[in-house]
Design a protein around this motif. Sequence first.
Motif, PDB file in Angstrom:
ATOM      1  N   ALA A 130      92.552  40.118  25.568  1.00 40.52           N
ATOM      2  CA  ALA A 130      92.456  41.552  25.091  1.00 40.52           C
ATOM      3  C   ALA A 130      91.105  42.103  25.353  1.00 40.52           C
ATOM      4  O   ALA A 130      89.625  40.839  25.119  1.00 40.52           O
ATOM      5  N   PRO A 131      90.778  43.400  25.592  1.00 37.94           N
ATOM      6  CA  PRO A 131      89.386  43.937  25.737  1.00 37.94           C
ATOM      7  C   PRO A 131      88.161  43.873  24.684  1.00 37.94           C
ATOM      8  O   PRO A 131      88.201  44.180  23.569  1.00 37.94           O
ATOM      9  N   PRO A 176      85.356  45.007  22.467  1.00 37.34           N
ATOM     10  CA  PRO A 176      84.962  45.756  21.655  1.00 37.34           C
ATOM     11  C   PRO A 176      83.253  46.194  22.020  1.00 37.34           C
ATOM     12  O   PRO A 176      82.438  45.070  21.713  1.00 37.34           O
ATOM     13  N   THR A 221      83.734  52.384  22.421  1.00 35.79           N
ATOM     14  CA  THR A 221      84.395  54.009  21.262  1.00 35.79           C
ATOM     15  C   THR A 221      83.134  54.424  20.849  1.00 35.79           C
ATOM     16  O   THR A 221      81.790  53.308  20.788  1.00 35.79           O
ATOM     17  N   ARG A 270      84.487  53.235  32.841  1.00 38.14           N
ATOM     18  CA  ARG A 270      85.916  53.644  33.255  1.00 38.14           C
ATOM     19  C   ARG A 270      86.963  52.585  33.832  1.00 38.14           C
ATOM     20  O   ARG A 270      87.688  51.875  33.667  1.00 38.14           O
ATOM     21  N   ARG A 297      87.726  47.052  32.897  1.00 36.93           N
ATOM     22  CA  ARG A 297      89.210  46.585  31.867  1.00 36.93           C
ATOM     23  C   ARG A 297      88.058  45.863  30.548  1.00 36.93           C
ATOM     24  O   ARG A 297      89.184  45.400  29.673  1.00 36.93           O
ATOM     25  N   SER A 298      87.381  44.956  31.140  1.00 38.30           N
ATOM     26  CA  SER A 298      86.882  43.413  30.059  1.00 38.30           C
ATOM     27  C   SER A 298      86.523  44.796  28.532  1.00 38.30           C
ATOM     28  O   SER A 298      86.963  43.670  27.254  1.00 38.30           O
ATOM     29  N   VAL A 299      86.149  45.590  28.736  1.00 35.62           N
ATOM     30  CA  VAL A 299      85.456  46.449  27.379  1.00 35.62           C
ATOM     31  C   VAL A 299      86.342  47.979  27.070  1.00 35.62           C
ATOM     32  O   VAL A 299      87.210  48.410  27.481  1.00 35.62           O
ATOM     33  N   ALA A 300      86.354  47.862  25.692  1.00 35.62           N
ATOM     34  CA  ALA A 300      86.949  48.982  24.788  1.00 35.62           C
ATOM     35  C   ALA A 300      85.667  49.532  24.415  1.00 35.62           C
ATOM     36  O   ALA A 300      85.722  49.489  23.469  1.00 35.62           O
TER      37      ALA A 300
END
Length: 128
Positions: A90-91, A93, A123, A115, A118-121
């Motif tokens: 999962a990415p 945070p 916020t 953008r 894909r390794s980070v999400a």
Amino acid sequence: MFKPRRKRTKLSMTSLIDVIFLLLLFFMLTSTFSKFSEVELSAASGGAALAPDVKPLFLQLGSDDITLNGEVLDLAGLAPALPVADADAAPVPLLISLRSDVTAQRLTDLLVALRPLRSVAPTVLGGT
């Protein structure tokens, strides 16, 4: 004495229309039409709790610099400093805090740079 009354001449609207047309043509040909890119934003929602072994990354965005977990970087050096994406993982945070001098364009530049990763999400934290 008595002055003779001058005859009023009618103004020709043809020359005025020609001038307006030429101005319209000039402004249409000299203006630039730029393509604006979009940055997808989604509202925060309640999600599942993080696994205990996943530590979120903390990014502080300033007008001139970026600090990732206390390390000062520039926008070009940000992508190599972030973790590499695993296919099954999962990415991670990424919490983004904004300093008071950050412009909307600077935040947009950061989100555009993040953008393809894909390794980070990311916020973006709201101000108080």
